[in-house]
Scaffold this active site. Structure first.
Site, PDB file in Angstrom:
ATOM      1  CG  HIS A   1      -1.855   1.167   1.269  1.00 50.68           C
ATOM      2  ND1 HIS A   1      -2.393   1.626   2.438  1.00 50.68           N
ATOM      3  CD2 HIS A   1      -2.312   2.002   0.309  1.00 50.68           C
ATOM      4  CE1 HIS A   1      -3.160   2.682   2.199  1.00 50.68           C
ATOM      5  NE2 HIS A   1      -3.118   2.938   0.916  1.00 50.68           N
TER       6      HIS A   1
ATOM      7  CB  ILE B   1      -8.402   8.490   0.855  1.00 49.86           C
ATOM      8  CG1 ILE B   1      -8.657   8.419   2.362  1.00 49.86           C
ATOM      9  CG2 ILE B   1      -8.770   7.185   0.172  1.00 49.86           C
ATOM     10  CD1 ILE B   1      -8.537   9.733   3.071  1.00 49.86           C
TER      11      ILE B   1
ATOM     12  CG  ASN C   1      -7.023   2.696   0.398  1.00 51.99           C
ATOM     13  OD1 ASN C   1      -6.324   2.914   1.389  1.00 51.99           O
ATOM     14  ND2 ASN C   1      -8.162   3.338   0.200  1.00 51.99           N
TER      15      ASN C   1
ATOM     16  CG  HIS D   1       0.017   6.315  -0.554  1.00 51.60           C
ATOM     17  ND1 HIS D   1      -0.736   7.415  -0.216  1.00 51.60           N
ATOM     18  CD2 HIS D   1      -0.832   5.251  -0.458  1.00 51.60           C
ATOM     19  CE1 HIS D   1      -1.969   7.054   0.071  1.00 51.60           C
ATOM     20  NE2 HIS D   1      -2.061   5.731  -0.073  1.00 51.60           N
TER      21      HIS D   1
ATOM     22  CG  HIS E   1      -4.424   3.677  -3.845  1.00 53.12           C
ATOM     23  ND1 HIS E   1      -5.616   4.301  -3.592  1.00 53.12           N
ATOM     24  CD2 HIS E   1      -3.690   3.781  -2.701  1.00 53.12           C
ATOM     25  CE1 HIS E   1      -5.618   4.764  -2.349  1.00 53.12           C
ATOM     26  NE2 HIS E   1      -4.464   4.460  -1.793  1.00 53.12           N
TER      27      HIS E   1
END
Length: 863
Positions: free
Chosen positions: A524, A863, A719, A529, A715
């Site tokens: 993740h 997010i 997520n 990110h 993602h």
């Protein structure tokens, strides 16, 4: 009378424009947190109303001489060869109603003086003479001679003009390669990029839009004490890492190479320029760490509630009966929007979490071996399992440092349902979830903390019905005589009765703890990110906003730098939520750096990833040219549909602007973009031979597809299932606190008497569970105005009708895929899509409603 006629004649020589903007929303998280900090809960509502009533400037403040615009010609030059600039023109009147206005948006009319000698508008300057910033959405010009309507999509914060060295400039939505830029706009294009790059000096200020790079030197607080010091990630071979956005904050006193903690700068336009619930969701993380978690901690510090669950029903009570907290704690945190949103309150003292999806149909199916295995291909971390092609599994750790780390599992103990080991391997029916080499270098240090861990390997067998079953788990510890002596390993086999079944249940928990930590830190955080942020920075520094590739990629960067900055402050920082609730604690980011050493950009492409893991083989007769080894592999099946839809869209789009490889090689902005992303953004890996050289159109297509896939579908896959699967801490514990009990100990006797108590005393305790669940519920939610794959937030994002048509085909294809995936979930033969928990796999369905939906693929990591 005559003056009126003259006015009408003059108006006829003017271009009518509509400016859409948003006033600054001052009712933000700080309003609430300041009130809570002073315990003035009763005054919260009044404060909110006062703030709303006095919010910045009223709409009328934008009129008069508050905001001016100057159109710039794209076809007519001044004496210096630059596009002609008309005189300042001010906003004139408020447009009371406009069908296209969104929440919080206001529209103003404006009329520009213009004649044939000015040619065609291609850009404009804007100056804000007020003391408060506003968010400029769009400028639309109507009835432009020989052009009709011209759209300027701005989406940018505009501060007082005195804060800028040169006026803010915006371009129309017409894309140009550098070589095709109209001569009158060339200087403006170059100057805008120069402003975005900055000079790399000084501390960045809130109003700035400067994109630059730095290492991760802001995760710790060495001035607090040495326990809060963190290694610097990036810039060394010891701790390589992707780069983050530079802030230029002052160095810490005790470590001049580290930055002092504090508010984190991100370029202003990266800082949520839209009134959306993602503002709320992201800022909820701040509220959570500043106020909610300390309130939780106070309950346990004062022994007002036990920090242990005594039964599985105790855990389920978090969703069914709720958890009882003291009145003063509830009264402190309940007014916060994050609490109102996350919990449902029953009476004065009870908070309830929403039931996670995994127990909404069957409360105990999570315990089955089939579900344990199924989540490796349809869970929240479905990209780690790989085909086992050699037995016993071998370690890649350096034997001169770690000794013999190869697996001790023998073929004789494996229940392969009548298959020989050779048949199982040749038939691609053996699989492994292998965390041994990732965790082993850290297990000794982890076990010196409050946590106790193993490095694990799990062997799985593909049954005739297409489902997986675990056949052995290996739990390994460093040798007590030192690392060079190798590992001490224990092999645990499946069992359904007696104390052996409890040992098997605990062994699965140790595997899941490894998996949970790897998922959060690597699958993740690192692999989506962190690795995307350098591309965000490079794109903004090197590709003009009118570059076609900028227009292709920019929607997939929305909010990413901001959410990453919030993560550095509250989630991955020293003593942050990750360190406090996940197994590796203070070694978490160091572990992710070790994994980054082996990160390969080209392997992030889904087909390449599946082939590398042995989960697919090249097969020209199969759809998309690859065949899955496990046909019913929901993440891979759905992911390949999405991947190739993205790639087709990117191919169609890129071909509009680069007919040949030579066109691409001659584009200086594109070449500088790729060079900087590789050599600076991912500078610690810049010499790796696998980087595309960006010399062919196919390399550009594959690279852009990979970036878009990573920021959107990958993602989403790792997520938005966090709370649906991990909201039940029993199913996805985040840490382990003791090793397998040894015979003759009190812990062993406890395990004999109660498998539930033994399990609960091993995994995440109550306080850390509350922290974890509150956090992952926020992270698993969709914002109200999220923009999903196949959508844009403005239909006029480009002038090019060919691109708009290609994008429409992309959207249509995604709609077809969603219908197809929905039908697959109804096929009873595909057991892995539903599983014993009866939870259909929907994480890669492109669209979603707001909230906790277990589906939806947003364009970006927001997010």
């Amino acid at each position: 009378m005559f003056s009126g006629v003259a006015g009408m004649l003059n108006r006829g020589h003017k271009i009518k424009g509509t400016v859409v903007l948003m006033r600054k929303n001052v009712l933000d998280v700080d309003t609430f947190t300041d009130v809570v900090a002073t315990a003035n809960i009763g005054g919260l509502i009044g404060t909110g109303i006062n703030v709303i009533g006095s919010t910045v400037d009223a709409l009328t403040a934008f009129l008069g001489r508050s905001v001016s615009l100057q159109l710039i010609s794209s076809t007519q030059s001044d004496e210096n060869g630059n596009g002609k600039v008309v005189k300042d023109t001010f906003l004139e009147g408020i447009i009371a109603s406009l069908p296209t206005l969104g929440a919080g948006e206001s529209a103003f009319s404006i009329h520009f003086e213009w004649d044939d000698s000015m040619g065609i508008p291609g850009a404009f300057y804007i100056k804000n003479y007020m003391q408060v910033e506003f968010f400029l959405k769009t400028l639309t010009l109507e009835d432009v001679p020989n052009q009709g309507t011209i759209h300027f999509v701005c989406n940018s914060w505009v501060y007082n003009s005195k804060l800028y060295k040169s006026p803010r400039i915006f371009f129309s939505n017409k894309p140009y390669l550098p070589s095709e830029t109209p001569a009158p706009l060339v200087k403006y294009r170059e100057e805008d990029l120069k402003n975005l790059r900055g000079d790399g000096k000084g501390e960045r200020q809130e109003h700035e839009r400067i994109y630059d790079y730095d290492v991760y030197n802001d995760l710790g607080n060495p001035d607090r004490n040495e326990n809060h010091a963190c290694p610097i990630l990036g810039g060394s071979t010891t701790f390589p890492y992707p780069r983050r956005g530079r802030t230029g904050r002052y160095p810490a006193r005790n470590d001049p190479n580290s930055e002092k903690p504090g508010d984190v700068y991100v370029p202003r336009d990266e800082n949520f320029g839209h009134l959306k619930s993602s503002d709320f969701l992201a800022n909820s993380i701040k509220v959570l760490t500043r106020y909610v978690l300390p309130a939780f901690e106070s309950v346990f510090d004062l022994n007002l509630t036990p920090n242990e669950f005594d039964s599985f029903q105790d855990v389920r009570d978090l969703y069914e009966g709720g958890i009882r907290l003291p009145t003063e704690v509830i009264s402190t945190i309940s007014p916060l929007p994050v609490i109102k949103e996350l919990f449902r309150t029953d009476g004065e003292q009870v908070l309830k979490f929403p039931p996670p999806h995994i127990i909404q149909v069957n409360k105990s199916a999570w315990m089955t071996d089939e579900e344990f295995a199924r989540e490796m291909i349809a869970g929240v971390n479905p990209c780690m399992i790989r085909s086992l092609q050699e037995f016993p599994p071998k370690s890649t750790l350096d034997p001169t440092i770690y000794g013999d780390q190869n697996s001790k599992i023998t073929a004789e103990v494996l229940d392969l349902e009548g298959c020989s080991l050779e048949e199982a391997i040749n038939g691609r029916r053996l699989f492994i979830l292998d965390y041994h080499d990732v965790f082993m270098p850290y297990v000794r240090r982890i076990n010196e903390t409050h946590a106790k861990a193993y490095a694990t390997r799990t062997i799985l067998f593909l049954k005739e019905d297409g489902t997986l079953k675990p056949v052995a788990i290996e739990l390994s510890l460093p040798h007590p005589d030192g690392d060079k002596s190798g590992a001490i390993s224990e092999v645990i086999l499946p069992a359904k009765e007696g104390v052996e079944s409890t040992i098997w249940l605990l062994a699965k928990a140790y595997v899941i703890v490894n998996d949970s930590c790897y998922h959060q830190l690597m699958s993740h955080w690192l692999n989506t990110h962190a690795v995307i942020e350098p591309f965000v920075i490079a794109t903004n520094r090197q590709l003009s906003v009118i570059h076609p590739i900028y227009k292709l990629l920019s929607p997939h960067y929305r909010d990413t730098m901001n959410i990453n900055a919030l993560a550095r402050q509250n989630l991955i920082n020293s003593d942050g939520i990750i360190e406090r609730t996940f197994l590796p604690s203070k070694f978490s980011l160091e572990m992710s750096s070790a994994v980054y050493k082996n990160w390969v950009f080209t392997d992030q492409a889904l087909p390449a990833d599946l082939i590398k893991r042995g989960m697919a083989v090249e097969d020209s007769s199969s759809p998309y040219g690859i065949r899955l080894v496990i046909e019913d592999y929901p993440y891979a099946v759905d992911g390949l549909e999405i991947w190739f839809a993205i790639k087709t869209w990117v191919q169609d789009y890129v071909s509009l602007y680069y007919p040949t490889d030579n066109d691409l090689r001659k584009d200086p902005e594109l070449q500088n973009w790729w060079k900087e992303a590789v050599e600076v953004g991912h500078g610690d890996l810049k010499d790796k031979p696998w980087w595309p050289k960006m010399q062919t159109v196919e390399e550009l297509v594959e690279s852009c597809t990979t970036i878009i896939w990573t920021a959107s579908a990958l993602h989403a896959a790792v997520n938005f299932g966090q709370y649906p699967y991990g909201g039940l801490i029993l199913n996805r514990p985040t840490l382990s606190r003791r090793l397998l009990p040894e015979q003759g100990t009190a812990e062993y006797e406890e395990m004999v008497k109660s498998h539930q108590k033994a399990y609960l005393r091993t995994i995440t305790p109550k306080l850390e569970t509350l922290i974890d669940l509150t956090t992952i519920e926020i992270l698993s939610k969709h914002a109200s105005d999220e923009v999903y794959l196949g959508e844009r937030d403005n239909p006029h994002w480009t002038f090019d009708s060919r691109a708009l048509q290609a994008f429409q085909r992309f959207g249509n294809k995604l709609s077809e895929i969603e219908e197809k995936l929905t039908e697959k979930n109804k096929d009873g033969r595909l057991s892995n899509r539903i599983g014993p928990v009866e939870l259909p796999y929907t994480l890669l369905h492109p669209t979603s409603n707001e909230g906790l939906t277990f589906r939806g693929v947003p364009n970006s990591i927001s997010i």
